[in-house]
Design a protein around this motif. Sequence first.
Motif, PDB file in Angstrom:
ATOM      1  N   LYS A 236       0.850  -1.181   0.000  1.00 59.40           N
ATOM      2  CA  LYS A 236       0.000   0.000   0.000  1.00 59.40           C
ATOM      3  C   LYS A 236       0.895   1.244   0.000  1.00 59.40           C
ATOM      4  N   THR A 237       0.354   2.323  -0.529  1.00 63.25           N
ATOM      5  CA  THR A 237       1.028   3.613  -0.507  1.00 63.25           C
ATOM      6  C   THR A 237       0.112   4.612   0.178  1.00 63.25           C
ATOM      7  N   VAL A 238       0.667   5.384   1.101  1.00 64.49           N
ATOM      8  CA  VAL A 238      -0.055   6.465   1.748  1.00 64.49           C
ATOM      9  C   VAL A 238       0.555   7.760   1.227  1.00 64.49           C
ATOM     10  N   ALA A 239      -0.281   8.636   0.714  1.00 67.93           N
ATOM     11  CA  ALA A 239       0.217   9.877   0.116  1.00 67.93           C
ATOM     12  C   ALA A 239      -0.698  11.042   0.462  1.00 67.93           C
ATOM     13  N   LYS A 240      -0.078  12.209   0.621  1.00 68.13           N
ATOM     14  CA  LYS A 240      -0.827  13.454   0.727  1.00 68.13           C
ATOM     15  C   LYS A 240      -0.728  14.113  -0.645  1.00 68.13           C
ATOM     16  N   LEU A 241      -1.858  14.571  -1.167  1.00 64.77           N
ATOM     17  CA  LEU A 241      -1.878  15.225  -2.471  1.00 64.77           C
ATOM     18  C   LEU A 241      -2.514  16.598  -2.344  1.00 64.77           C
ATOM     19  N   ARG A 242      -1.918  17.556  -3.018  1.00 61.36           N
ATOM     20  CA  ARG A 242      -2.507  18.897  -3.135  1.00 61.36           C
ATOM     21  C   ARG A 242      -2.829  19.107  -4.601  1.00 61.36           C
ATOM     22  N   ILE A 243      -4.120  19.261  -4.881  1.00 60.53           N
ATOM     23  CA  ILE A 243      -4.598  19.411  -6.258  1.00 60.53           C
ATOM     24  C   ILE A 243      -5.156  20.823  -6.401  1.00 60.53           C
ATOM     25  N   THR A 244      -4.767  21.500  -7.477  1.00 65.32           N
ATOM     26  CA  THR A 244      -5.274  22.844  -7.730  1.00 65.32           C
ATOM     27  C   THR A 244      -6.209  22.806  -8.935  1.00 65.32           C
ATOM     28  N   PRO A 245      -7.119  23.787  -9.016  1.00 61.94           N
ATOM     29  CA  PRO A 245      -8.078  23.792 -10.119  1.00 61.94           C
ATOM     30  C   PRO A 245      -7.442  23.916 -11.494  1.00 61.94           C
ATOM     31  N   ASP A 246      -6.188  24.397 -11.570  1.00 65.51           N
ATOM     32  CA  ASP A 246      -5.537  24.576 -12.871  1.00 65.51           C
ATOM     33  C   ASP A 246      -4.821  23.320 -13.339  1.00 65.51           C
ATOM     34  N   ARG A 247      -5.104  22.177 -12.729  1.00 66.37           N
ATOM     35  CA  ARG A 247      -4.491  20.915 -13.164  1.00 66.37           C
ATOM     36  C   ARG A 247      -4.902  20.644 -14.611  1.00 66.37           C
ATOM     37  N   PRO A 248      -3.948  20.388 -15.505  1.00 58.96           N
ATOM     38  CA  PRO A 248      -4.273  20.166 -16.918  1.00 58.96           C
ATOM     39  C   PRO A 248      -5.306  19.059 -17.087  1.00 58.96           C
ATOM     40  N   GLY A 249      -6.327  19.348 -17.881  1.00 54.14           N
ATOM     41  CA  GLY A 249      -7.377  18.375 -18.127  1.00 54.14           C
ATOM     42  C   GLY A 249      -8.407  18.333 -17.014  1.00 54.14           C
TER      43      GLY A 249
ATOM     44  N   SER B  59      -4.511   9.981   0.907  1.00 57.42           N
ATOM     45  CA  SER B  59      -4.980   8.849   0.127  1.00 57.42           C
ATOM     46  C   SER B  59      -4.223   7.584   0.490  1.00 57.42           C
ATOM     47  N   ILE B  60      -4.948   6.489   0.548  1.00 63.14           N
ATOM     48  CA  ILE B  60      -4.339   5.169   0.695  1.00 63.14           C
ATOM     49  C   ILE B  60      -4.665   4.406  -0.578  1.00 63.14           C
ATOM     50  N   LEU B  61      -3.620   3.980  -1.270  1.00 59.65           N
ATOM     51  CA  LEU B  61      -3.769   3.316  -2.564  1.00 59.65           C
ATOM     52  C   LEU B  61      -3.152   1.934  -2.489  1.00 59.65           C
ATOM     53  N   ASN B  62      -3.810   0.968  -3.117  1.00 55.48           N
ATOM     54  CA  ASN B  62      -3.170  -0.339  -3.200  1.00 55.48           C
ATOM     55  C   ASN B  62      -2.096  -0.275  -4.294  1.00 55.48           C
ATOM     56  N   HIS B  63      -1.427  -1.366  -4.517  1.00 54.25           N
ATOM     57  CA  HIS B  63      -0.313  -1.437  -5.476  1.00 54.25           C
ATOM     58  C   HIS B  63      -0.692  -0.833  -6.832  1.00 54.25           C
ATOM     59  N   ASP B  64      -1.813  -1.283  -7.404  1.00 56.11           N
ATOM     60  CA  ASP B  64      -2.216  -0.807  -8.726  1.00 56.11           C
ATOM     61  C   ASP B  64      -2.607   0.667  -8.706  1.00 56.11           C
ATOM     62  N   GLY B  65      -3.293   1.099  -7.640  1.00 54.14           N
ATOM     63  CA  GLY B  65      -3.689   2.503  -7.536  1.00 54.14           C
ATOM     64  C   GLY B  65      -2.487   3.430  -7.410  1.00 54.14           C
ATOM     65  N   GLY B  66      -1.500   3.008  -6.626  1.00 51.25           N
ATOM     66  CA  GLY B  66      -0.285   3.805  -6.484  1.00 51.25           C
ATOM     67  C   GLY B  66       0.442   3.963  -7.802  1.00 51.25           C
ATOM     68  N   ARG B  67       0.541   2.875  -8.549  1.00 51.37           N
ATOM     69  CA  ARG B  67       1.207   2.940  -9.858  1.00 51.37           C
ATOM     70  C   ARG B  67       0.448   3.855 -10.809  1.00 51.37           C
ATOM     71  N   ALA B  68      -0.883   3.776 -10.803  1.00 51.51           N
ATOM     72  CA  ALA B  68      -1.679   4.557 -11.747  1.00 51.51           C
ATOM     73  C   ALA B  68      -1.705   6.040 -11.399  1.00 51.51           C
ATOM     74  N   HIS B  69      -1.852   6.373 -10.112  1.00 54.67           N
ATOM     75  CA  HIS B  69      -2.054   7.768  -9.721  1.00 54.67           C
ATOM     76  C   HIS B  69      -0.774   8.523  -9.401  1.00 54.67           C
ATOM     77  N   LEU B  70       0.232   7.849  -8.926  1.00 53.00           N
ATOM     78  CA  LEU B  70       1.415   8.555  -8.445  1.00 53.00           C
ATOM     79  C   LEU B  70       2.600   8.469  -9.397  1.00 53.00           C
TER      80      LEU B  70
END
Length: 117
Positions: A26-39, A98-109
Amino acid sequence: MIRPEPGHSPGLTTWILAHEDGLYGKTVAKLRITPDRPGGSAQLGVHPGRDWFTVLSGIARLELGERTILVHPGEVAEFSTMTPHAIGAHEGPVEILSILNHDGGRAHLHAADHAAD
């Protein structure tokens, strides 16, 4: 004591707080997302696994299939990642844990990790 180094990509800053290698890690991550994120959050993705996050500050916009769910501070979202999904900021920056499993961590991070290189 954990002193994570931030990873940056346009509209997204990621701090990896804990990471377990392996298929069941598992991966534990803090993410800061801004409204100007591309897409924005218009690009829905799918991958094996499950995602879980809680909002620390701001409001997250979770696109889940054809639904849009606003997740407020202190609220939690958990879902199958085989449902098309994206997480974005709603009307200002949002910080999530966020807590992501193996596949989620690879896809999102993966992109944020390499943007910092």
